[in-house]
Design a protein around this motif. Structure first.
Motif, PDB file in Angstrom:
ATOM      1  N   UNK A   1       0.813  -1.212   0.000  1.00 43.18           N
ATOM      2  CA  UNK A   1       0.000   0.000   0.000  1.00 43.18           C
ATOM      3  C   UNK A   1       0.844   1.259   0.000  1.00 43.18           C
ATOM      4  N   UNK A   2       1.912   1.252   0.785  1.00 40.74           N
ATOM      5  CA  UNK A   2       2.817   2.408   0.827  1.00 40.74           C
ATOM      6  C   UNK A   2       3.451   2.644  -0.538  1.00 40.74           C
ATOM      7  N   UNK A   3       3.936   1.570  -1.156  1.00 41.57           N
ATOM      8  CA  UNK A   3       4.585   1.688  -2.459  1.00 41.57           C
ATOM      9  C   UNK A   3       3.620   2.191  -3.519  1.00 41.57           C
ATOM     10  N   UNK A   4       2.417   1.626  -3.541  1.00 43.75           N
ATOM     11  CA  UNK A   4       1.415   2.038  -4.529  1.00 43.75           C
ATOM     12  C   UNK A   4       1.035   3.496  -4.323  1.00 43.75           C
ATOM     13  N   UNK A   5       0.856   3.895  -3.090  1.00 47.74           N
ATOM     14  CA  UNK A   5       0.492   5.280  -2.814  1.00 47.74           C
ATOM     15  C   UNK A   5       1.610   6.262  -3.140  1.00 47.74           C
TER      16      UNK A   5
ATOM     17  N   UNK B   1      -1.464 -11.931  -3.135  1.00 49.64           N
ATOM     18  CA  UNK B   1      -0.874 -10.691  -3.645  1.00 49.64           C
ATOM     19  C   UNK B   1      -1.815  -9.977  -4.599  1.00 49.64           C
ATOM     20  N   UNK B   2      -2.510 -10.742  -5.434  1.00 49.93           N
ATOM     21  CA  UNK B   2      -3.470 -10.148  -6.369  1.00 49.93           C
ATOM     22  C   UNK B   2      -4.651  -9.533  -5.640  1.00 49.93           C
ATOM     23  N   UNK B   3      -5.119 -10.182  -4.597  1.00 51.52           N
ATOM     24  CA  UNK B   3      -6.221  -9.609  -3.814  1.00 51.52           C
ATOM     25  C   UNK B   3      -5.791  -8.318  -3.119  1.00 51.52           C
ATOM     26  N   UNK B   4      -4.553  -8.296  -2.637  1.00 52.63           N
ATOM     27  CA  UNK B   4      -4.030  -7.055  -2.036  1.00 52.63           C
ATOM     28  C   UNK B   4      -4.000  -5.938  -3.071  1.00 52.63           C
ATOM     29  N   UNK B   5      -3.477  -6.244  -4.250  1.00 58.65           N
ATOM     30  CA  UNK B   5      -3.400  -5.243  -5.315  1.00 58.65           C
ATOM     31  C   UNK B   5      -4.793  -4.777  -5.723  1.00 58.65           C
TER      32      UNK B   5
ATOM     33  N   UNK C   1      -9.425   1.129  -3.965  1.00 56.15           N
ATOM     34  CA  UNK C   1      -9.419   2.346  -3.140  1.00 56.15           C
ATOM     35  C   UNK C   1      -8.906   3.542  -3.931  1.00 56.15           C
ATOM     36  N   UNK C   2      -7.845   3.339  -4.711  1.00 50.10           N
ATOM     37  CA  UNK C   2      -7.292   4.431  -5.512  1.00 50.10           C
ATOM     38  C   UNK C   2      -8.244   4.877  -6.609  1.00 50.10           C
ATOM     39  N   UNK C   3      -8.930   3.931  -7.257  1.00 49.44           N
ATOM     40  CA  UNK C   3      -9.891   4.295  -8.301  1.00 49.44           C
ATOM     41  C   UNK C   3     -11.036   5.105  -7.698  1.00 49.44           C
TER      42      UNK C   3
END
Length: 143
Positions: free
Chosen positions: A17-21, A48-52, A58-60
């Motif tokens: 989440x930190x990296x994506x944000x 990992x796919x469910x996390x992504x 959330x980002x969308x």
């Protein structure tokens, strides 16, 4: 042992989440190596796919005015046949092959993200139909 496993999964989710944000991509690049260290590939990959998926949903929701819905629709449509093939392979392929494909895909995704980031924000919207289709198919298959 379960507490340690949950700690690794929580750390993977937090780092993802930190990296994506921070960077706008790379949640899976961070989460899968951490998850793969403590879980078999058949468990680490879907987790990992469910996390992504959760992070990107959330980002969308947060950035919905800036989403290219046409490109997103093309990516999702192209990923469906890849998902079917990937799910079949996940059940039958040897563990070493799965980890090799996953590692190659992560390296490719990292290179794509860095390439897009170095060309600026408009680079992601200038992709053509074959590139979007190939990316969606590969993401569905390996995801």
């Amino acid at each position: 042992m379960e507490i340690m496993l949950l700690s690794f999964v929580g750390a993977a989710a937090g780092l993802a989440g930190f990296t994506q944000g921070l960077a706008g991509f790379g949640s899976t690049l961070v989460a899968l190596p951490v998850l793969g260290a403590v879980l078999p590939a058949r468990a680490a990959t879907p987790l990992g796919c469910l996390m992504a998926l959760a992070i990107n949903a959330c980002l969308i929701a947060r950035l919905r005015g800036r989403v290219s819905w046409r490109d997103l629709g093309l990516l999702l449509a192209a990923s469906l046949p890849g998902m079917a093939l990937g799910a079949w392979m996940l059940g039958d392929a040897p563990e070493a092959l799965l980890k090799g494909l996953l590692g190659g895909y992560l390296i490719w995704c990292g290179g794509q993200g860095l390439s897009t980031a170095s060309r600026g924000p408009q680079a992601a919207t200038s992709r053509r139909l074959p590139g979007i289709t190939a990316t969606g198919l590969a993401a569905g298959f390996l995801g």
